[in-house]
Design a protein around this motif. Structure first.
Motif, PDB file in Angstrom:
ATOM      1  N   ILE A 163       1.954  -6.515  -6.176  1.00  0.00           N
ATOM      2  CA  ILE A 163       0.802  -5.621  -6.314  1.00  0.00           C
ATOM      3  C   ILE A 163       0.949  -4.130  -5.597  1.00  0.00           C
ATOM      4  N   MET A 164       0.840  -3.245  -6.180  1.00  0.00           N
ATOM      5  CA  MET A 164       1.070  -1.817  -5.631  1.00  0.00           C
ATOM      6  C   MET A 164      -0.300  -1.258  -5.450  1.00  0.00           C
ATOM      7  N   VAL A 165      -0.787  -1.069  -4.100  1.00  0.00           N
ATOM      8  CA  VAL A 165      -2.191  -0.246  -4.253  1.00  0.00           C
ATOM      9  C   VAL A 165      -1.991   1.187  -3.690  1.00  0.00           C
ATOM     10  N   ASP A 166      -2.168   2.002  -5.004  1.00  0.00           N
ATOM     11  CA  ASP A 166      -1.822   3.234  -4.829  1.00  0.00           C
ATOM     12  C   ASP A 166      -2.894   4.310  -4.399  1.00  0.00           C
ATOM     13  N   ALA A 167      -2.691   4.624  -2.959  1.00  0.00           N
ATOM     14  CA  ALA A 167      -3.597   5.303  -2.324  1.00  0.00           C
ATOM     15  C   ALA A 167      -3.327   6.996  -2.104  1.00  0.00           C
ATOM     16  N   THR A 168      -2.527   7.259  -3.149  1.00  0.00           N
ATOM     17  CA  THR A 168      -1.919   8.827  -3.230  1.00  0.00           C
ATOM     18  C   THR A 168      -2.762   9.588  -3.888  1.00  0.00           C
TER      19      THR A 168
ATOM     20  N   PHE B  75       0.868  -1.100   0.046  1.00  0.00           N
ATOM     21  CA  PHE B  75       0.060   0.145  -0.008  1.00  0.00           C
ATOM     22  C   PHE B  75       1.059   1.110   0.003  1.00  0.00           C
ATOM     23  N   ILE B  76       0.711   1.955  -0.892  1.00  0.00           N
ATOM     24  CA  ILE B  76       1.489   3.279  -0.833  1.00  0.00           C
ATOM     25  C   ILE B  76       0.729   4.355  -0.698  1.00  0.00           C
ATOM     26  N   ALA B  77       1.237   5.058   0.667  1.00  0.00           N
ATOM     27  CA  ALA B  77       0.339   5.958   1.401  1.00  0.00           C
ATOM     28  C   ALA B  77       1.713   7.066   1.957  1.00  0.00           C
ATOM     29  N   VAL B  78       2.375   7.468   0.784  1.00  0.00           N
ATOM     30  CA  VAL B  78       3.690   8.478   1.158  1.00  0.00           C
ATOM     31  C   VAL B  78       2.976   9.866   0.294  1.00  0.00           C
ATOM     32  N   PRO B  79       3.567  10.909   0.537  1.00  0.00           N
ATOM     33  CA  PRO B  79       3.363  12.147  -0.110  1.00  0.00           C
ATOM     34  C   PRO B  79       3.580  11.982  -1.765  1.00  0.00           C
ATOM     35  N   TRP B  80       2.899  12.544  -2.559  1.00  0.00           N
ATOM     36  CA  TRP B  80       3.145  12.427  -4.235  1.00  0.00           C
ATOM     37  C   TRP B  80       4.595  13.011  -4.615  1.00  0.00           C
ATOM     38  N   THR B  81       4.983  13.755  -3.775  1.00  0.00           N
ATOM     39  CA  THR B  81       6.317  14.048  -4.116  1.00  0.00           C
ATOM     40  C   THR B  81       7.646  13.014  -3.780  1.00  0.00           C
TER      41      THR B  81
ATOM     42  N   ALA C  11       7.189  -2.418 -13.531  1.00  0.00           N
ATOM     43  CA  ALA C  11       7.491  -3.647 -13.382  1.00  0.00           C
ATOM     44  C   ALA C  11       6.612  -4.389 -12.226  1.00  0.00           C
ATOM     45  N   GLN C  12       5.429  -3.437 -11.729  1.00  0.00           N
ATOM     46  CA  GLN C  12       4.725  -3.889 -10.680  1.00  0.00           C
ATOM     47  C   GLN C  12       3.080  -3.905 -11.429  1.00  0.00           C
ATOM     48  N   ARG C  13       2.299  -4.188 -10.466  1.00  0.00           N
ATOM     49  CA  ARG C  13       0.901  -4.390 -10.845  1.00  0.00           C
ATOM     50  C   ARG C  13      -0.010  -3.397 -10.080  1.00  0.00           C
ATOM     51  N   VAL C  14      -0.223  -2.256 -10.459  1.00  0.00           N
ATOM     52  CA  VAL C  14      -0.714  -1.080  -9.703  1.00  0.00           C
ATOM     53  C   VAL C  14      -2.060  -0.902  -9.839  1.00  0.00           C
ATOM     54  N   VAL C  15      -2.799  -0.955  -8.737  1.00  0.00           N
ATOM     55  CA  VAL C  15      -4.363  -0.607  -8.706  1.00  0.00           C
ATOM     56  C   VAL C  15      -4.553   0.450  -7.822  1.00  0.00           C
ATOM     57  N   LYS C  16      -5.389   1.453  -8.236  1.00  0.00           N
ATOM     58  CA  LYS C  16      -5.741   2.589  -7.643  1.00  0.00           C
ATOM     59  C   LYS C  16      -6.857   2.355  -6.501  1.00  0.00           C
ATOM     60  N   ALA C  17      -6.651   2.745  -5.347  1.00  0.00           N
ATOM     61  CA  ALA C  17      -7.721   2.397  -4.470  1.00  0.00           C
ATOM     62  C   ALA C  17      -7.409   3.091  -3.029  1.00  0.00           C
ATOM     63  N   PHE C  18      -8.345   3.299  -2.340  1.00  0.00           N
ATOM     64  CA  PHE C  18      -8.352   4.244  -1.020  1.00  0.00           C
ATOM     65  C   PHE C  18      -8.020   5.593  -0.946  1.00  0.00           C
TER      66      PHE C  18
END
Length: 203
Positions: free
Chosen positions: A88-93, A66-72, A122-129
Motif C-alpha cells: 500500500i502506497m499512501v501518496d502524500a505528494t 507513505f510517500i513524502a518526497v518531492p514530485w520530481t 504493482a502497488q496499491r496507491v491511495v491518495k491522502a495527507f
C-alpha cells in the motif's frame, strides 16, 4: 491489523507524518536520501515507535509506505520499488515543481493520485495527507468538537479501508472521496479541498 509502516522522506511533510505515526502502536520506519545518521535527532525527539532505517530496509520491510518526497523524485522512487508488489502506497505528494515562481507539473488532466498510481502499477496507491499545509498537518487544531479530516481517494477499496484505520490511529478522521476520478481533483492543488482544514464534528 499489525503493520510495519515506512515513511519515505523526512522533509516537512515526512516529519509531520512521523509526528503522528510515532504515537501509534505500529512499527514505524523512516528513511531519506541522506542516510540514517541524519535522522538521529528526529527519532530522538519523537520517540515512540519510530526508527530510522536505510532506504532498502524500509522498502523491503514496510507493508504500507507513505510517500513524502518531492514530485520530481517520484520516477526514481518508482524504479526502486518496482521489484516489490502489493504494497500500500499512501501518496502524500503534490505536483509542485517550483515554489518561486510557482509551477505545477503537467499531469495531462489526470488527478495526481491517478498519475502517481500509474508510476507504481504493482502497488496499491491511495491518495491522502496532501491537502493540508505541513504546519497544519504537524499540529492540527485541537478542539473538543471533533478531529481534523484527512480526505482519501483511490481505486482499491480494501487499501483505502486500511489507510483509514491508520489515519484514525494517528488521531485524524478519514473521509473517503471515492475513486481518483471522483475525488482526486478535489484534493489536488487548486482543488476545492486543498489547503483547508476541516473538522468532523462528533455527534
Amino acid at each position: 491489523m499489525s503493520y510495519t509502516i515506512g515513511i519515505i522522506g523526512s522533509g516537512h511533510i515526512g516529519r509531520a507524518l512521523a509526528t503522528h505515526l510515532a504515537k501509534t502502536n505500529y512499527r514505524i520506519l523512516i528513511t531519506n536520501s541522506r542516510g540514517t545518521a541524519s535522522l538521529t535527532d528526529l527519532v530522538a525527539s519523537l520517540g515512540g515507535s519510530l526508527t530510522a532505517a536505510d532506504f532498502n530496509q524500509t522498502i523491503a520491510q514496510a507493508d504500507v509506505l507513505f510517500i513524502a518526497v518531492p514530485w520530481t523524485q517520484l520516477p526514481d522512487l518508482a524504479s526502486e520499488v518496482q521489484k516489490y508488489s502489493g504494497k500500500i502506497m499512501v501518496d502524500a505528494t503534490n505536483n509542485i515543481v517550483s515554489a518561486s515562481p510557482f509551477q505545477l507539473a503537467d499531469t495531462a488532466g489526470k488527478p495526481t493520485g491517478e498519475y502517481v498510481a500509474a508510476l507504481f502499477p504493482a502497488q496499491r496507491v491511495v491518495k491522502a495527507f496532501n491537502t493540508l499545509a505541513a504546519a497544519t498537518l504537524a499540529q492540527p487544531s485541537q478542539t473538543s468538537l471533533g478531529n481534523t479530516v484527512i480526505v482519501i481517494s483511490g481505486e482499491d477499496a480494501d487499501a483505502k479501508k486500511e489507510v483509514a484505520e491508520i489515519t484514525k490511529a494517528m488521531g485524524f478522521e478519514p473521509v473517503d472521496l471515492g475513486t481518483f476520478r471522483q475525488g482526486g481533483h478535489l484534493q489536488d492543488v487548486g482543488g476545492a479541498l486543498s489547503g483547508i482544514e476541516f473538522i468532523k464534528v462528533k455527534r
